[in-house]
Structures are given as C-alpha cells and as structure tokens.
Design a protein around this motif. Structure first.
Motif, mmCIF file in Angstrom:
data_model
loop_
_atom_site.group_PDB
_atom_site.id
_atom_site.type_symbol
_atom_site.label_atom_id
_atom_site.label_comp_id
_atom_site.label_asym_id
_atom_site.label_seq_id
_atom_site.Cartn_x
_atom_site.Cartn_y
_atom_site.Cartn_z
ATOM 1 N N GLN A 99 0.838 -1.180 0.022
ATOM 2 C CA GLN A 99 -0.102 -0.132 0.136
ATOM 3 C C GLN A 99 0.737 1.518 0.073
ATOM 4 O O GLN A 99 0.480 2.165 -0.460
ATOM 5 N N LEU A 100 2.026 1.175 0.716
ATOM 6 C CA LEU A 100 2.913 2.314 0.542
ATOM 7 C C LEU A 100 4.128 2.180 -0.045
ATOM 8 O O LEU A 100 4.549 0.943 -0.276
ATOM 9 N N LEU A 101 4.761 3.379 -0.386
ATOM 10 C CA LEU A 101 6.156 3.203 -1.146
ATOM 11 C C LEU A 101 6.947 4.171 -0.508
ATOM 12 O O LEU A 101 6.586 5.473 -0.348
ATOM 13 N N ALA A 102 8.083 3.814 -0.151
ATOM 14 C CA ALA A 102 9.122 4.863 0.282
ATOM 15 C C ALA A 102 10.404 4.945 -0.443
ATOM 16 O O ALA A 102 10.755 3.951 -1.083
ATOM 17 N N ALA A 103 11.045 6.057 -0.511
ATOM 18 C CA ALA A 103 12.403 6.371 -1.207
ATOM 19 C C ALA A 103 13.032 7.421 -0.474
ATOM 20 O O ALA A 103 12.335 8.270 0.123
ATOM 21 N N GLY A 104 14.265 7.564 -0.678
ATOM 22 C CA GLY A 104 15.134 8.401 -0.153
ATOM 23 C C GLY A 104 15.703 9.557 -1.027
ATOM 24 O O GLY A 104 15.428 9.348 -2.470
ATOM 25 N N ASP A 105 16.352 10.518 -0.774
ATOM 26 C CA ASP A 105 16.862 11.644 -1.704
ATOM 27 C C ASP A 105 18.136 12.000 -1.254
ATOM 28 O O ASP A 105 18.515 11.700 -0.072
ATOM 29 N N LEU A 106 18.735 12.791 -2.133
ATOM 30 C CA LEU A 106 20.045 12.980 -1.752
ATOM 31 C C LEU A 106 20.476 14.371 -0.837
ATOM 32 O O LEU A 106 21.562 14.646 -0.703
ATOM 33 N N ARG A 107 19.234 14.830 -0.373
ATOM 34 C CA ARG A 107 19.375 15.820 0.574
ATOM 35 C C ARG A 107 19.270 15.227 2.002
ATOM 36 O O ARG A 107 19.058 15.909 2.813
ATOM 37 N N GLY A 108 19.107 13.943 2.147
ATOM 38 C CA GLY A 108 18.985 13.048 3.168
ATOM 39 C C GLY A 108 17.406 12.916 4.002
ATOM 40 O O GLY A 108 17.361 12.608 4.817
#
Length: 534
Positions: A99-108
C-alpha cells in the motif's frame, strides 16, 4: 540378422556443443519485450533502484533522477510519476502489504507515498522523515508484517530506525565510518536488518538490542555496493568490487564462498527463482548479480557455480525479479530498462479469472463425439495427440542410414571399404574405417593388397592429414608402416615419391612449430609460477 550401425571416428575430439542447459533455457525464456526509457528518449539518468511490490499484481517502482516511476504489474507501462523530490531519488521500497512506497533523496530526506494514487493530488508525501545530514541512499521496509517502521542509511554513515506514524527516529545506529549505500531486511524477523558501507563493512542490527550496537560485523574488503538476505534468513550475499560473497551469519559470520566472475564493479544483487514444473525441486533460488561490465550473472549458491550469463550493451545499475517469477527487470546507467517476461502457460489466464470470481478453473474444451469400436477412428485414436507436460514421450527409432563403406564392412570386403572411404574425401570417415580395420586386425593386410592407383589415394590422404593433431596418433604410425611395406612400389612411381617428399616437408614444418611452442611455454611457465606465489 544382427542390427548394423555406422562406424564413427574415435580420435575426433569432442567439440563444445552450443546446446543450452535447462537452466539457460529458463532464463532465455524471459523475452525482452521492449527497451523502456523511463523518462524520455533523451534521458541519460541512471536507473538507480528497482523494487517489486510483494502483493499481486506486483507493481514495479523505479528511481531515476528526481522521480519515482510506478509500473503496473500487468502491463509494465509507466502509470504514475512521483516528481516531488527536491533532489535525486534513491532506493524505492514497498511496504509488506504493497500500500505504501518509500524512497530517499540526496538531501537526506525519506519520503513515504501511497503506492497506488487515485488522483494527482495524492502524489504528495504522506510522510517526510528528516534526520540524515547527507544523502539517504538506503530505505527499506521490514519484510514480514511490520507496517509502522522502516530503516534508512545515509552518506552521513548513520543507520536510522523510524516510526512512520509518529514521524520520529527511534534509534540512530552508529558504527559505520563511511557512506551507507545498501541494506536489506531479514525475511524471518522484523527486528533484524543488515547494512553495507563503503568502509568495507557489513553490519547486522537488531533493534531489540540497539543500545549495544551491531550484533555482527563482516569485512567484505571492498566498498559494499549491495547486500541481500537469502530466503532462509541464515545467509547473506554481499557485492563490492568485482566480488560476490556468501556469508553464514548463523555460523558466526563465516565466509562460505567468494565469487569473482565480473570484470568490473558489481552494482546490485537480487534473489531469483528457477521454476521447473512440479515436485520437491520445482522452485530453486538463485542470486542475480549485475555489473558495470554489462553482464547479468545467475549464481546457484547451493552448488557454488554460475549457471547462466547474459550480456547487455550498457553498464548495469539495478536488477529486480518479481515474486511470481514472471518478470525480470534490469536498469542501466543510461536510463534504459530491459524488461523480460515469461510467457504464461495455456489456461493460466482463465484459471486466474476463475480464482478471482470464485468459481474455480475455467477450462473450455470442445465436446467430442464418443468413439465406438464400430468407427474406423476408434483404432487410430491418440496417434495425433500432443504430449502433456508430465507425459513420457517415446519416439520411433530413426532408420539407420549406412554409407557405402559401412555396407562393404558388413560384407567383410575390407579393402573395398577402405578405398570407398578414401574416395569420399572425408578425413573423419576415413579414420573411422581405419580404426574399425585395426580392431579387426585387417588394416595392414588391406594396405599390402592396394594397387598403384589405390596406393596413390592412400599416400595422398596420409600426406594431407598426418600432421593434423586429431589424427596424428594413428596416421603417423600408419605412414611409417606403409613406407616400410610398399617401399619398392614407392620407388618405382614418380607420383608416390612426390607424396613422400611432401609428407616429409609437412612433418618437418610441424616439428618446427612444436619446437617454437615449447620455447614459448618455457618462457611463460616461470612467469606464471612467480605470479602464483604473489
């Protein structure tokens, strides 16, 4: 009458066959449907991560540049693009219920989204977790049943354990001394996970004893690019440099095997399965690795060997394999996705529809008239029936075709069989006939009975083929015997003397070549010994 078989050469070396193994046929069955450029045809941004939803129909999420692209599992055509990231996205991960999707980014930052938004307004973050001082390259949900936590790792060398509902970091786990770029959740415990770093270390964490730090530390000896748990939960695989290593974490972190089959850095690992019908070994787990050298390798860790290899025209960055074993996806450094799908078996689609609506499998079979013994077709029924998957197919034996020399050998006309083979001008067949005559102890007798023309055929064949390595063992000895037995005939014929002269010249040339090779071997052997000691 005894059945006759054609003679076959025994001295011919076994050539490497190009027939595919069952394993290679399985991986070749994943046909590349199309090359999908996830953003645009001019995009050159790498596909940094790929992840399948654990719930059917197993949607695919890919991270590229500032976007997370969702591909529906049925069509794999980009459906929605989450483009609200302030910087480059990384490490997409589905929750256990999909149901949920998580991801990171290069700003932390760590972003949590709804995996299947119903409108563009729902593409905003449901949660934005802030805590890393540098790029968040690792984001993973627990695998089993925990829906309220996830862990992340960043270029600040810190691993964090989050409560998603409260948007709060529960633990900051220290121990790495360089970028944390990869990790995986345990398949048997929601409280355990593993992380890999550019400090060459792999650390196992247990949130139940987070105050004592990592519960185990392994040294990969190269910057760790990818780490995954194997299905049992007792083994892990790590990738760094051009190595893939298998570790036994239950046995205290013992290194089981180190595989060095790639020529450049291994960028990603994932688990795959080989599906072969029914039975105890119907599904066998494999490790899929991709590298900057453009190769995907399939590794059978139960036998510690590579079972399949596939080359792609671009450096590879990510790989994923769907839980239903139907789709394999590879992302490249140039933004191309290679999607391979296996063809569903006949009736699969209908059966899935039957399961969906609750009335079992749907099988449309035309009703055929019952055959009775009074009908002619009754006695021919089943002749054109196609075999099913579990049937044993007994093929009718092919009629053996005998060559002229085989028929003459069956009639014990040995000299005529040898001449017939010499006239055929196929070295393999001639040598096969000679070997059969040696077994019958008739070869020298045939040589002694050859007339002038037939002796010329034999001498021409010996002059042409005696220096071939595959035939030299037999033909050089035969040439010596022929010269001894038919010396008078050879002296009296100009043609035979020419054959002998040419044969002598070819043998001397072959000896010079062999001498040169021995000299090269003498130069290289000490160098190889020195390199081996180092």
């Amino acid at each position: 009458m005894a059945e006759s078989f054609p003679v076959k050469p025994k001295l011919k070396p076994t050539a490497s066959k190009n027939t595919l193994s069952p394993e290679s046929k399985y991986w070749k069955s994943f046909k590349v449907l199309k090359e999908i450029d996830a953003v645009s045809k001019s995009s050159v941004f790498a596909i940094t991560s790929l992840s399948f939803s654990p719930v059917a129909p197993h949607d695919l999420a890919a991270t590229q540049c500032t976007n997370v692209i969702r591909f529906p599992g049925k069509t794999l055509i980009p459906k929605s693009k989450i483009a609200s990231f302030p910087d480059t996205s990384a490490s997409a991960s589905f929750r256990c219920d999909g149901q949920l999707l998580a991801a990171g980014d290069l700003r932390g930052g760590v972003h949590v989204f709804e995996a299947k938004p119903t409108s563009l307004s729902k593409l905003k973050d449901l949660r934005r977790l802030k805590g890393h001082a540098a790029a968040a390259r690792l984001v993973r949900y627990p695998r089993a049943s925990d829906k309220f936590h996830l862990f992340s790792g960043g270029d600040d060398s810190v691993v964090k354990y989050w409560d998603i509902a409260e948007e709060k970091c529960l633990f900051s786990l220290f121990g790495h001394k360089d970028y944390v770029r990869c990790g995986d959740a345990s398949p048997v415990s929601d409280e355990m996970f593993v992380s890999g770093s550019y400090d060459h270390k792999i650390k196992l964490w247990d949130v139940r004893v987070s105050s004592v730090g990592s519960v185990m530390e392994l040294n990969h000896e190269k910057p760790v690019e990818s780490v995954i748990y194997l299905p049992s939960g007792g083994l892990i695989a790590t990738a760094g440099g051009n190595f893939v290593k298998i570790w036994d974490v239950i046995g205290g972190g013992r290194l089981l095997y180190s595989m060095e089959s790639h020529n450049k850095t291994v960028t990603a690992l994932c688990m795959g399965k080989v599906v072969r019908g029914n039975g105890d070994d119907a599904e066998q787990n494999r490790i899929l690795s991709v590298s900057l050298d453009g190769y995907m390798k399939v590794f059978d860790y139960s036998k510690f060997k590579i079972t399949h290899s596939m080359k792609f025209p671009e450096p590879l960055m990510s790989v994923a394999f769907s839980p239903d074993c139907s789709t394999r996806v590879i992302g490249t450094a140039k933004g191309t996705m290679y999607i391979g799908r296996r063809k569903a078996k006949v009736g699969t689609e209908k059966n899935s529809l039957g399961d969906q609506f609750g009335f079992g499998a749907v099988v449309d079979e035309p009703q055929r008239k019952v055959l009775r013994p009074s009908h002619f077709r009754y006695f021919h029924r089943g002749q054109n029936q196609k075999p099913l998957e579990g049937d044993y197919l007994i093929k009718r034996q092919k009629k053996v075709k005998l060559a002229v020399y085989d028929k003459l050998l069956n009639k014990f006309r040995h000299k005529e069989a040898l001449v017939a083979a010499l006239n055929g001008k196929n070295p393999s067949n001639v040598v096969a006939v000679m070997e059969e005559l040696v077994a019958r102890k008739k070869l020298l007798k045939c040589v002694s009975n050859l007339d002038g023309v037939e002796l010329g055929l034999l001498m021409g064949f010996l002059q042409k083929c005696s220096t071939m390595p595959r035939y030299a063992g037999l033909l050089t000895k035969l040439a010596k015997k022929v010269v001894e037995m038919r010396a008078d005939d050879i002296r009296s014929s100009v043609e035979q003397r020419n054959h002998i002269r040419n044969l002598k010249r070819d043998v001397e040339e072959e000896l010079r070549v062999q001498q040169s090779l021995l000299e090269v071997q003498g130069i290289i052997s000490p160098m190889l010994r020195i390199a081996g000691k180092r």
